[in-house]
Design an enzyme around this catalytic site. Structure first.
Site, PDB file in Angstrom:
ATOM      1  N   ASN A 147       0.856  -1.185   0.000  1.00  0.00           N
ATOM      2  CA  ASN A 147       0.000   0.000   0.000  1.00  0.00           C
ATOM      3  C   ASN A 147       0.895   1.239   0.000  1.00  0.00           C
ATOM      4  O   ASN A 147       1.451   1.601   1.029  1.00  0.00           O
ATOM      5  CB  ASN A 147      -0.911  -0.007   1.238  1.00  0.00           C
TER       6      ASN A 147
ATOM      7  N   LYS B 222      -0.042   4.216  -0.354  1.00  0.00           N
ATOM      8  CA  LYS B 222      -0.768   5.396   0.137  1.00  0.00           C
ATOM      9  C   LYS B 222      -0.559   6.567  -0.847  1.00  0.00           C
ATOM     10  O   LYS B 222      -0.485   6.339  -2.057  1.00  0.00           O
ATOM     11  CB  LYS B 222      -0.312   5.757   1.544  1.00  0.00           C
TER      12      LYS B 222
ATOM     13  N   HIS C 194      -9.682   0.835   4.493  1.00  0.00           N
ATOM     14  CA  HIS C 194      -8.423   1.127   5.196  1.00  0.00           C
ATOM     15  C   HIS C 194      -8.714   2.114   6.327  1.00  0.00           C
ATOM     16  O   HIS C 194      -9.525   3.030   6.179  1.00  0.00           O
ATOM     17  CB  HIS C 194      -7.396   1.705   4.214  1.00  0.00           C
TER      18      HIS C 194
ATOM     19  N   GLU D  41      -7.184   4.588   7.386  1.00  0.00           N
ATOM     20  CA  GLU D  41      -6.976   6.009   7.072  1.00  0.00           C
ATOM     21  C   GLU D  41      -8.205   6.592   6.379  1.00  0.00           C
ATOM     22  O   GLU D  41      -8.509   7.777   6.536  1.00  0.00           O
ATOM     23  CB  GLU D  41      -5.696   6.179   6.238  1.00  0.00           C
TER      24      GLU D  41
ATOM     25  N   GLU E 142      -5.642  -5.021  10.397  1.00  0.00           N
ATOM     26  CA  GLU E 142      -4.682  -3.924  10.579  1.00  0.00           C
ATOM     27  C   GLU E 142      -5.040  -3.149  11.846  1.00  0.00           C
ATOM     28  O   GLU E 142      -5.859  -2.214  11.793  1.00  0.00           O
ATOM     29  CB  GLU E 142      -4.729  -2.977   9.380  1.00  0.00           C
TER      30      GLU E 142
ATOM     31  N   GLY F  87       1.939   2.455  10.529  1.00  0.00           N
ATOM     32  CA  GLY F  87       2.849   3.590  10.364  1.00  0.00           C
ATOM     33  C   GLY F  87       3.476   4.052  11.661  1.00  0.00           C
ATOM     34  O   GLY F  87       4.067   5.133  11.719  1.00  0.00           O
TER      35      GLY F  87
ATOM     36  N   SER G  47       3.089  -1.936  10.305  1.00  0.00           N
ATOM     37  CA  SER G  47       4.549  -1.865  10.503  1.00  0.00           C
ATOM     38  C   SER G  47       5.258  -3.189  10.198  1.00  0.00           C
ATOM     39  O   SER G  47       6.244  -3.543  10.862  1.00  0.00           O
ATOM     40  CB  SER G  47       4.882  -1.376  11.919  1.00  0.00           C
TER      41      SER G  47
ATOM     42  N   GLY H  75       2.756  -1.111   4.303  1.00  0.00           N
ATOM     43  CA  GLY H  75       2.740   0.299   3.938  1.00  0.00           C
ATOM     44  C   GLY H  75       4.148   0.821   3.732  1.00  0.00           C
ATOM     45  O   GLY H  75       4.772   0.625   2.683  1.00  0.00           O
ATOM     46  N   GLY H  76       4.701   1.459   4.768  1.00  0.00           N
ATOM     47  CA  GLY H  76       5.995   2.134   4.662  1.00  0.00           C
ATOM     48  C   GLY H  76       7.092   1.300   4.011  1.00  0.00           C
ATOM     49  O   GLY H  76       7.789   1.777   3.102  1.00  0.00           O
TER      50      GLY H  76
HETATM   51  C1  PEP Z   1      -0.883   0.211   5.667  1.00  0.00           C
HETATM   52  O1  PEP Z   1      -0.759   1.270   5.082  1.00  0.00           O
HETATM   53  O2  PEP Z   1      -1.860  -0.498   5.435  1.00  0.00           O
HETATM   54  C2  PEP Z   1       0.130  -0.179   6.634  1.00  0.00           C
HETATM   55  C3  PEP Z   1      -0.007  -1.307   7.256  1.00  0.00           C
HETATM   56  O3  PEP Z   1       1.185   0.703   6.803  1.00  0.00           O
HETATM   57  P1  PEP Z   1       2.560   0.414   7.592  1.00  0.00           P
HETATM   58  O4  PEP Z   1       3.105  -0.898   7.088  1.00  0.00           O
HETATM   59  O5  PEP Z   1       3.431   1.565   7.271  1.00  0.00           O
HETATM   60  O6  PEP Z   1       2.227   0.314   9.050  1.00  0.00           O
END
Ligand code: PEP
Length: 251
Positions: free
Chosen positions: A9, A11, A90, A92, A162, A168, A207, A228-229
């Protein structure tokens, strides 16, 4: 046996240059399905830069197939330009756009109607976990989806657990915390359809990194990750895919 799935992802990150650099350094393995979710404007550039075996998708979709809905993108349109998957719900979007369970469920159904595989995100906030309400919160999010979506369609897509407090933040759910919730999710779906529950992939997100992926993916009900990151870096993301491949072989 369920095939592992690892999803990226991005983002609201990335650029055409970033995509070029990413595809140069990216590698996948045969026994893991991979989906990349760039910002929607980069969907075609990403899809055409990657091998056919790597899928692309969008981070959100509209509920209608077409119509007077300024700024919205339909699942059917995503499918036409080579997208195969859609993330819905999600955290966010649940937080920033106030998306409620019913809308998330409607979006999951819209994704399926348009030919896409949905990744349906569920997860509790830190306050909800600290109050001991995490199971009830995820149960409510799931029930909204099960009420609106033909359960057979869940086998086509995936559910991503999640926990909001792990997204994040660098703070990961322990493998035991994640496994407990994944087992709950599978059991909940099994009450509706045991076959679908056994086939459906449940991803962990929050994460995920090359440092913690092996312990998470070793858990029985964790079938991969929504990253994500760490997915913005081709080396880190490829390492996570390789770890998922090893975990799948060890099963
Ligand atoms: C995400 O954006 O769904 C996510 C899990 O981000 P991160 O891995 O950065 O925590």
């Amino acid at each position: 046996m369920r095939r592992s799935l690892v999803a990226a992802n991005w983002k609201m990150h990335g650029s055409l240059t970033h995509i070029q650099d990413f595809v140069t350094d990216f590698s996948a393995v045969d026994n893991v399905d991979v989906v990349i979710f760039p910002p929607v404007v980069y969907l075609q550039a990403m899809a055409s830069s990657l091998p056919m075996s790597i899928y692309c998708g969008v981070q959100d979709i509209g509920t209608s197939a077409s119509g007077p809905h300024t700024g919205e993108v339909a699942a059917e349109m995503v499918f036409e330009v080579g997208g195969a998957w859609a993330i819905v719900g999600h955290s966010e979007r649940r937080i920033d756009q106030s998306e409620m369970d019913d809308l998330v469920a409607t979006k999951a159904a819209a994704a399926v109607r348009g030919g896409l595989h949905p990744i349906i995100c569920v997860g509790e906030s830190l306050a909800e976990r600290e109050a001991g309400h995490e199971i009830a919160v995820v149960e409510g999010q799931l029930e909204a989806v099960l009420d609106r979506l033909d359960v057979a369609q869940l086998a086509r897509g995936a559910i991503a657990y999640e926990p909001v407090w792990a997204i994040g933040t660098g703070r990961t759910a322990s493998p035991q915390q994640a496994q407990e919730m994944h087992a709950f999710i599978r059991d909940k779906v099994a009450h509706v359809d045991e076959v679908v529950a056994s086939q459906m992939r449940i991803l962990y997100g929050g994460s995920v990194s090359p440092d913690n992926a092996a312990a998470l993916f070793a858990e029985e009900d964790i079938d991969g990750g929504l990253v994500g990151g760490a997915s913005l870096d081709a080396g880190e993301f490829s390492a996570i895919i390789a770890i998922a491949g090893v975990a799948a072989t060890a099963d």
